[in-house]
Write an enzyme that holds these catalytic residues in place. Structure first.
Site, PDB file in Angstrom:
ATOM      1  N   ASP A  55      14.109  21.738 -86.656  1.00 42.22           N
ATOM      2  CA  ASP A  55      15.219  22.486 -86.058  1.00 42.22           C
ATOM      3  C   ASP A  55      15.380  23.885 -86.673  1.00 42.22           C
ATOM      4  O   ASP A  55      16.481  24.257 -87.127  1.00 42.22           O
ATOM      5  CB  ASP A  55      16.544  21.705 -86.241  1.00 42.22           C
ATOM      6  N   GLU A 265      19.519  19.436 -75.425  1.00 43.12           N
ATOM      7  CA  GLU A 265      20.058  19.848 -76.740  1.00 43.12           C
ATOM      8  C   GLU A 265      19.333  21.129 -77.180  1.00 43.12           C
ATOM      9  O   GLU A 265      18.563  21.708 -76.418  1.00 43.12           O
ATOM     10  CB  GLU A 265      19.849  18.740 -77.778  1.00 43.12           C
TER      11      GLU A 265
HETATM   12  O1  FUB Z   1      17.301  16.964 -86.027  1.00 45.35           O
HETATM   13  C1  FUB Z   1      18.265  16.118 -85.438  1.00 45.35           C
HETATM   14  C2  FUB Z   1      18.407  16.433 -83.997  1.00 45.35           C
HETATM   15  O2  FUB Z   1      17.153  16.235 -83.360  1.00 45.35           O
HETATM   16  C3  FUB Z   1      18.745  17.868 -83.694  1.00 45.35           C
HETATM   17  O3  FUB Z   1      20.075  18.182 -83.892  1.00 45.35           O
HETATM   18  C4  FUB Z   1      18.251  17.953 -82.313  1.00 45.35           C
HETATM   19  O4  FUB Z   1      18.165  19.227 -81.793  1.00 45.35           O
HETATM   20  C5  FUB Z   1      16.915  17.270 -82.443  1.00 45.35           C
HETATM   21  O5  FUB Z   1      15.933  18.118 -82.974  1.00 45.35           O
END
Ligand code: FUB
Length: 366
Positions: A55, A265
């Site tokens: 991320d 996301e």
């Molecule tokens: O790293 C945890 C979660 O997985 C992140 O917040 C999302 O974007 C995905 O990468």
């Protein structure tokens, strides 16, 4: 592959990827024999190998590149559709003088034990700078199991950061990304479905009995990311979060069943030639996608893919300009082969003459 990336790949293969590794042999510290692995199929190589990272939110401050990643750890929780296996507890920040150069990995910049309201799962962070202060924004679950977004401050881009005692009022869900426009206004983009709980926050209030996924709404408009302008002190929202519309070429909202294109996301915003580019992950179809708009509030017209699927389930990124070129920071699971243990990478991003982005394939075909 550009000459410098081939050089980077070669030097990572031979030497490990981080010339400044304070813990001597980085690859051994993860139990990975990086030198013996077949790394030639990947477009680029991990930026650090002594810890697992994901991320990546990259920023350029004072001529240096800073990357704010999640710090993946190998926890005991079994893998599920809600990402319960992502059990991160702290943040460590990377910095480099130039892309392709030495990467310095800082010490712990913020630990969950020092965030009064948070209990667990320090997921994808971002950072911002204003008036001599650096702000670290991060999602975490509170004691009731609801994701909220917190903010911590420091006089240094690498911390240590001091957390505010409460999460940002009116915040919910995950993956904050803070964009500062040319007029000085800053906006937070956030949200994530499934484990990110957006579907459990209809109306901005957390409902733990809400649906686990978006899978029952194929014919309805997809759940949308959120945006809110930040207050001048960068510690609060200056307005109630709004939905950020992502539409097709005919101006119609993407549908929930359109898993190849709908928002999942990993929001990011950047500006290129006066246009706003909102990019995100499609989650269960594993693409990085984007739309272009004329305002930081959208709407954003879907334009295509930035990145084809990487190895691993998640995909999450940032886009930053450095030295006149554009760079995509992303992650895969090259070092571990496990979804929960990822590693951050970078590669150059190119635009077509019409402003669309050339799709990147993270795997080199042999
Ligand atoms: O790293 C945890 C979660 O997985 C992140 O917040 C999302 O974007 C995905 O990468």
């Amino acid at each position: 592959m550009t000459p410098f990336l081939s050089l980077l790949a070669a030097s990572c293969t031979l030497l490990g990827c981080n010339g400044t590794n304070p813990e001597a042999d980085a690859s051994q510290s993860l139990g990975v024999d990086h030198a013996k692995a077949d790394n030639s199929k990947y477009l680029s190589q991990p930026l650090v190998t002594e810890i697992y990272t994901a991320d990546p939110s990259a920023h350029v401050w004072n001529g240096k590149i800073y990357v704010y990643p999640s710090h993946d750890i190998d926890g005991p929780t079994p893998e599920d559709d809600l990402g319960s296996h992502f059990e991160m507890r702290d943040y460590r920040i990377m910095s480099m003088d130039r892309i392709g150069g030495k990467v310095t990995l800082g010490p712990v910049a913020l630990d969950v034990k020092d965030v009064p309201w948070a209990e667990k799962q320090m997921w994808a962070p971002d950072a911002a700078y204003r008036g001599g202060t650096y702000y670290l924004y991060f999602p975490a679950k509170d004691k009731a199991g609801a994701f909220r977004i917190g903010v911590a401050t420091s006089k240094s881009p690498t911390g240590p950061f001091k957390a505010q005692p409460e999460p940002i009022k009116g915040s919910y869900s995950i993956d904050p990304a803070v964009f500062t426009d040319d007029d000085g206004e800053s906006y937070m983009y956030f949200g994530g479905i499934w484990g990110g709980q957006l579907q459990r926050n209809i109306g901005g209030k957390y409902d733990p009995s809400g649906s686990k996924t978006d899978l029952q709404a194929d014919d309805k408009p997809a759940l949308l990311p959120r945006v809110a302008r930040m207050s001048k002190d960068m510690l609060e929202f200056a307005e109630a979060p709004r939905e950020l519309r992502i539409v097709d070429e005919k101006g119609k909202l993407l549908r929930g069943g359109d898993h190849d294109r709908r928002f999942f996301e990993a929001s990011w915003m950047h500006k290129y030639k006066g246009k706003y580019y909102f990019s995100y992950s499609t989650g269960d179809t594993h693409f990085l996608a984007y739309g272009i708009g004329d305002s930081p509030y959208g709407p954003f017209t879907y334009k295509g893919r930035i990145l084809e699927p990487v190895e691993g389930w998640t995909t999450h990124h940032s886009i930053v300009q450095w030295d006149g070129r554009w760079w995509l920071f992303y992650a895969d699971t090259q070092l571990s082969g496990q979804t929960r243990l990822r590693n951050v990478k970078v590669t150059e991003l190119h635009y077509n003459a019409d402003g669309t982005i050339k799709t990147i394939n993270p795997m080199i075909r042999r």
